[in-house]
Scaffold this motif. Structure first.
Motif, PDB file in Angstrom:
ATOM      1  N   THR A 135       9.828 -10.774  37.195  1.00  0.00           N
ATOM      2  CA  THR A 135       9.372 -12.100  36.804  1.00  0.00           C
ATOM      3  C   THR A 135       8.368 -12.059  35.680  1.00  0.00           C
ATOM      4  OG1 THR A 135       7.718 -12.034  38.573  1.00  0.00           O
ATOM      5  CG2 THR A 135       9.788 -13.151  39.045  1.00  0.00           C
ATOM      6  N   ASP A 136       8.010 -10.864  35.220  1.00  0.00           N
ATOM      7  CA  ASP A 136       7.124 -10.738  34.067  1.00  0.00           C
ATOM      8  C   ASP A 136       7.914 -10.723  32.773  1.00  0.00           C
ATOM      9  OD1 ASP A 136       4.594 -10.536  32.948  1.00  0.00           O
ATOM     10  OD2 ASP A 136       4.668  -8.355  32.853  1.00  0.00           O
ATOM     11  N   ILE A 137       9.233 -10.852  32.875  1.00  0.00           N
ATOM     12  CA  ILE A 137      10.081 -10.836  31.696  1.00  0.00           C
ATOM     13  C   ILE A 137       9.879 -12.092  30.866  1.00  0.00           C
ATOM     14  CG2 ILE A 137      12.483 -10.909  30.913  1.00  0.00           C
ATOM     15  CD1 ILE A 137      13.155  -9.177  33.284  1.00  0.00           C
ATOM     16  N   ARG A 138       9.822 -11.900  29.553  1.00  0.00           N
ATOM     17  CA  ARG A 138       9.595 -13.023  28.655  1.00  0.00           C
ATOM     18  C   ARG A 138      10.729 -14.038  28.742  1.00  0.00           C
ATOM     19  NH1 ARG A 138       9.290 -12.624  22.097  1.00  0.00           N
ATOM     20  NH2 ARG A 138       7.703 -14.160  21.752  1.00  0.00           N
ATOM     21  N   LYS A 139      10.368 -15.308  28.721  1.00  0.00           N
ATOM     22  CA  LYS A 139      11.306 -16.423  28.709  1.00  0.00           C
ATOM     23  C   LYS A 139      12.044 -16.608  30.028  1.00  0.00           C
ATOM     24  CE  LYS A 139      12.313 -15.854  23.767  1.00  0.00           C
ATOM     25  NZ  LYS A 139      13.359 -15.586  22.798  1.00  0.00           N
ATOM     26  N   VAL A 140      11.610 -15.922  31.100  1.00  0.00           N
ATOM     27  CA  VAL A 140      12.380 -16.025  32.338  1.00  0.00           C
ATOM     28  C   VAL A 140      12.403 -17.453  32.870  1.00  0.00           C
ATOM     29  CG1 VAL A 140      10.458 -15.523  33.905  1.00  0.00           C
ATOM     30  CG2 VAL A 140      12.775 -14.907  34.571  1.00  0.00           C
ATOM     31  N   THR A 141      11.328 -18.209  32.656  1.00  0.00           N
ATOM     32  CA  THR A 141      11.312 -19.578  33.143  1.00  0.00           C
ATOM     33  C   THR A 141      12.300 -20.453  32.406  1.00  0.00           C
ATOM     34  OG1 THR A 141       9.487 -20.068  31.636  1.00  0.00           O
ATOM     35  CG2 THR A 141       8.915 -19.458  33.887  1.00  0.00           C
ATOM     36  N   LYS A 142      12.652 -20.054  31.179  1.00  0.00           N
ATOM     37  CA  LYS A 142      13.620 -20.824  30.414  1.00  0.00           C
ATOM     38  C   LYS A 142      15.041 -20.472  30.810  1.00  0.00           C
ATOM     39  CE  LYS A 142      10.675 -21.263  26.297  1.00  0.00           C
ATOM     40  NZ  LYS A 142      10.569 -21.000  24.844  1.00  0.00           N
ATOM     41  N   GLN A 143      15.219 -19.251  31.320  1.00  0.00           N
ATOM     42  CA  GLN A 143      16.555 -18.762  31.606  1.00  0.00           C
ATOM     43  C   GLN A 143      16.977 -19.024  33.052  1.00  0.00           C
ATOM     44  OE1 GLN A 143      16.271 -14.643  30.634  1.00  0.00           O
ATOM     45  NE2 GLN A 143      16.257 -14.988  28.448  1.00  0.00           N
ATOM     46  N   VAL A 144      16.006 -19.255  33.937  1.00  0.00           N
ATOM     47  CA  VAL A 144      16.312 -19.381  35.352  1.00  0.00           C
ATOM     48  C   VAL A 144      15.878 -20.739  35.879  1.00  0.00           C
ATOM     49  CG1 VAL A 144      15.885 -18.424  37.637  1.00  0.00           C
ATOM     50  CG2 VAL A 144      16.044 -16.898  35.668  1.00  0.00           C
ATOM     51  N   ALA A 178      17.184  -0.802  21.843  1.00  0.00           N
ATOM     52  CA  ALA A 178      16.092  -1.713  22.174  1.00  0.00           C
ATOM     53  C   ALA A 178      15.425  -2.209  20.899  1.00  0.00           C
ATOM     54  CB  ALA A 178      15.058  -1.026  23.058  1.00  0.00           C
ATOM     55  N   TYR A 179      14.900  -3.430  20.992  1.00  0.00           N
ATOM     56  CA  TYR A 179      14.105  -4.020  19.916  1.00  0.00           C
ATOM     57  C   TYR A 179      12.673  -4.119  20.414  1.00  0.00           C
ATOM     58  CZ  TYR A 179      12.255  -7.468  16.617  1.00  0.00           C
ATOM     59  OH  TYR A 179      11.486  -8.112  15.690  1.00  0.00           O
ATOM     60  N   PHE A 180      11.725  -3.555  19.657  1.00  0.00           N
ATOM     61  CA  PHE A 180      10.332  -3.482  20.072  1.00  0.00           C
ATOM     62  C   PHE A 180       9.451  -4.420  19.258  1.00  0.00           C
ATOM     63  CE2 PHE A 180      12.150   0.504  21.402  1.00  0.00           C
ATOM     64  CZ  PHE A 180      11.476   0.845  22.567  1.00  0.00           C
ATOM     65  N   GLU A 181       8.594  -5.159  19.952  1.00  0.00           N
ATOM     66  CA  GLU A 181       7.503  -5.902  19.336  1.00  0.00           C
ATOM     67  C   GLU A 181       6.224  -5.293  19.887  1.00  0.00           C
ATOM     68  OE1 GLU A 181       7.994 -10.049  20.113  1.00  0.00           O
ATOM     69  OE2 GLU A 181       9.898 -10.202  19.024  1.00  0.00           O
ATOM     70  N   VAL A 182       5.695  -4.317  19.164  1.00  0.00           N
ATOM     71  CA  VAL A 182       4.588  -3.514  19.672  1.00  0.00           C
ATOM     72  C   VAL A 182       3.245  -4.193  19.407  1.00  0.00           C
ATOM     73  CG1 VAL A 182       3.418  -1.281  19.549  1.00  0.00           C
ATOM     74  CG2 VAL A 182       5.912  -1.405  19.331  1.00  0.00           C
ATOM     75  N   ALA A 183       2.451  -4.321  20.466  1.00  0.00           N
ATOM     76  CA  ALA A 183       1.108  -4.888  20.337  1.00  0.00           C
ATOM     77  C   ALA A 183       0.220  -3.918  19.566  1.00  0.00           C
ATOM     78  CB  ALA A 183       0.522  -5.155  21.724  1.00  0.00           C
ATOM     79  N   LYS A 184      -0.583  -4.443  18.661  1.00  0.00           N
ATOM     80  CA  LYS A 184      -1.440  -3.591  17.837  1.00  0.00           C
ATOM     81  C   LYS A 184      -2.581  -3.013  18.660  1.00  0.00           C
ATOM     82  CE  LYS A 184      -0.467  -5.872  13.447  1.00  0.00           C
ATOM     83  NZ  LYS A 184      -1.042  -6.570  12.270  1.00  0.00           N
ATOM     84  N   ASP A 185      -2.809  -1.714  18.471  1.00  0.00           N
ATOM     85  CA  ASP A 185      -3.924  -1.013  19.101  1.00  0.00           C
ATOM     86  C   ASP A 185      -4.275   0.158  18.192  1.00  0.00           C
ATOM     87  OD1 ASP A 185      -5.714   0.422  20.599  1.00  0.00           O
ATOM     88  OD2 ASP A 185      -4.612   0.251  22.476  1.00  0.00           O
ATOM     89  N   MET A 196      24.997  -6.883  29.364  1.00  0.00           N
ATOM     90  CA  MET A 196      23.839  -7.736  29.578  1.00  0.00           C
ATOM     91  C   MET A 196      22.699  -7.379  28.626  1.00  0.00           C
ATOM     92  SD  MET A 196      24.660  -9.890  31.891  1.00  0.00           S
ATOM     93  CE  MET A 196      25.673 -10.178  33.345  1.00  0.00           C
ATOM     94  N   ILE A 197      21.812  -8.349  28.410  1.00  0.00           N
ATOM     95  CA  ILE A 197      20.620  -8.172  27.587  1.00  0.00           C
ATOM     96  C   ILE A 197      19.435  -8.705  28.372  1.00  0.00           C
ATOM     97  CG2 ILE A 197      19.443  -8.819  25.432  1.00  0.00           C
ATOM     98  CD1 ILE A 197      22.219  -9.299  24.214  1.00  0.00           C
ATOM     99  N   THR A 198      18.300  -8.018  28.312  1.00  0.00           N
ATOM    100  CA  THR A 198      17.104  -8.518  28.982  1.00  0.00           C
ATOM    101  C   THR A 198      15.870  -8.120  28.188  1.00  0.00           C
ATOM    102  OG1 THR A 198      16.037  -8.722  31.138  1.00  0.00           O
ATOM    103  CG2 THR A 198      16.652  -6.512  30.430  1.00  0.00           C
ATOM    104  N   SER A 199      14.710  -8.590  28.629  1.00  0.00           N
ATOM    105  CA  SER A 199      13.461  -8.240  27.953  1.00  0.00           C
ATOM    106  C   SER A 199      12.411  -7.875  28.982  1.00  0.00           C
ATOM    107  CB  SER A 199      12.975  -9.407  27.092  1.00  0.00           C
ATOM    108  OG  SER A 199      12.769 -10.568  27.864  1.00  0.00           O
ATOM    109  N   VAL A 200      11.483  -7.010  28.582  1.00  0.00           N
ATOM    110  CA  VAL A 200      10.448  -6.504  29.463  1.00  0.00           C
ATOM    111  C   VAL A 200       9.103  -6.565  28.738  1.00  0.00           C
ATOM    112  CG1 VAL A 200       9.630  -4.506  30.757  1.00  0.00           C
ATOM    113  CG2 VAL A 200      12.079  -4.937  30.575  1.00  0.00           C
ATOM    114  N   VAL A 201       8.068  -6.982  29.449  1.00  0.00           N
ATOM    115  CA  VAL A 201       6.715  -6.978  28.902  1.00  0.00           C
ATOM    116  C   VAL A 201       6.004  -5.729  29.424  1.00  0.00           C
ATOM    117  CG1 VAL A 201       4.525  -8.204  28.712  1.00  0.00           C
ATOM    118  CG2 VAL A 201       6.666  -9.487  28.838  1.00  0.00           C
ATOM    119  N   LEU A 202       5.544  -4.865  28.512  1.00  0.00           N
ATOM    120  CA  LEU A 202       4.892  -3.619  28.891  1.00  0.00           C
ATOM    121  C   LEU A 202       3.426  -3.859  29.260  1.00  0.00           C
ATOM    122  CD1 LEU A 202       6.379  -1.206  26.194  1.00  0.00           C
ATOM    123  CD2 LEU A 202       7.250  -1.752  28.474  1.00  0.00           C
TER     124      LEU A 202
END
Length: 341
Positions: free
Chosen positions: A53-62, A168-175, A129-135
């Motif tokens: 449930t931490d997956i991005r956009k899950v509230t839009k998809q479900v 995979a497509y990565f949107e890496v948070a800056k650190d 299938m395609i999905t997304s994960v928040v690290l």
């Protein structure tokens, strides 16, 4: 256990999964988990739900209420046992196209607390299938069909390292203080600080392909006994051939390489041979090429929610190829075979 204690455990577990509990709360979780085997299993089950449930956009998809109604007869968990918010999450997870494997272990020894929350998580997408994960660092990863991503529950140390098999497509948070490292197949790695890029590295393929949209990345690979590093700039694609251990850079608009994450196939002067590879991932099929006539022709077009047979008919008209479903199918993985003849 009383309802109020269950509610307290739930609240602490949520923060535990994020690595944000106090020492006292951690000891409470340990004691509760060891009070019964059922509690130990419940901790892992709740973590799977939390992760999904931490997956991005899950509230839009479900549609959660619709999901609840559909699975209400399939989950025999009372409110006092787990809590209503977890039942809502459980309904949602049934509609997410991924599999989660975790090794979350609770230990009594205080010195082992840190290693306890640093267990490795493996997320794998189902075919087609395609999905997304928040690290843990808020980086976002989109996983393409039949891909897997492994990462720790908490990033620690001087690097943030993940392991990818597939695309995979990565949107890496800056650190600025911690590099982000993607380890892939064929002893290759990609190092970044914060950027957007795509990686294709399936085990069955000899090539690893990295495409950079913004920022800067370094691609590392083995050449003889040395490690070679090649930097990419935005709008560049690196193709590494593991068979000959050589890499080449190409200019690209990036559209064809990353459109899959939005459920779209964009072909821009794309050779049909490469287009077939894209279709294999999207539609969970395998193309068997028995005639190379027209196979190296290029094609330009955009397909969104298009039936596979319609797409192949477009290719048939433009490049004179012929196609048909083969009678002998791969029953093991239920993948249809299509002959290009």
């Amino acid at each position: 256990m009383e309802n109020q204690n269950i509610d307290k455990i739930e609240e602490i577990l949520f923060r535990y999964y994020q690595g944000k509990v106090t020492n006292e709360e951690y000891q409470l979780i340990v004691a509760w988990s060891e009070s019964s085997e059922e509690n130990k299993k419940l901790i892992q089950q709740l973590y799977s739900i939390y992760l999904a449930t931490d997956i991005r956009k899950v509230t839009k998809q479900v549609d959660t209420e619709k999901a609840l109604h559909k699975v209400s007869n399939q989950i025999a968990i009372r409110k006092k046992s787990i809590g209503w918010k977890w039942i809502q999450h459980a309904a949602a997870i049934l509609f997410i196209p991924l599999l989660v494997t975790i090794g979350l272990l609770l230990r009594n020894n205080k010195s082992e607390y840190h290693s306890s929350i640093a267990q490795i998580i493996n997320v794998r997408t189902n075919p087609g299938m395609i999905t997304s994960v928040v690290l843990p660092d808020s980086s976002i990863v989109y996983l393409n069909s039949e891909s897997s991503l492994s990462y720790p529950l908490v990033f620690d140390g001087k690097t943030r390292e993940v392991h990818l098999i597939g695309e995979a497509y990565f949107e890496v948070a800056k650190d600025p203080l911690r590099r982000f490292i993607v380890s892939t197949t064929h002893q290759t790695q990609i190092e970044v600080l914060g950027t957007h890029f795509n990686v294709e590295a399936y085990e069955k393929d000899e090539k690893v392909i990295a495409t950079l949209l913004e920022g800067k990345v370094d691609f590392l690979f083995q050449e003889n006994t040395d490690t070679r590093k090649i930097g990419l700039k935005p709008g560049e694609k690196l193709v590494y051939d593991s068979k000959v251990r050589k890499a080449s850079l190409h200019k690209t608009s990036c559209q064809s390489e990353v459109s899959w994450k939005d459920g779209t196939i964009i072909l821009s002067g794309t050779p049909l041979r490469e287009a077939f590879r894209m279709l294999e991932k999207r539609y969970h099929v395998e193309f068997v090429i028995t005639n190379n006539r027209g196979i190296d022709d290029t094609y330009t077009g955009v397909f969104t929610n298009e039936r596979l047979d319609r797409i192949l008919d477009h290719f048939k008209i433009s490049s004179k190829i012929r196609w048909r479903y083969m009678e002998e199918q791969d029953v093991a993985d239920k993948k249809s075979k299509i002959e290009i003849y």
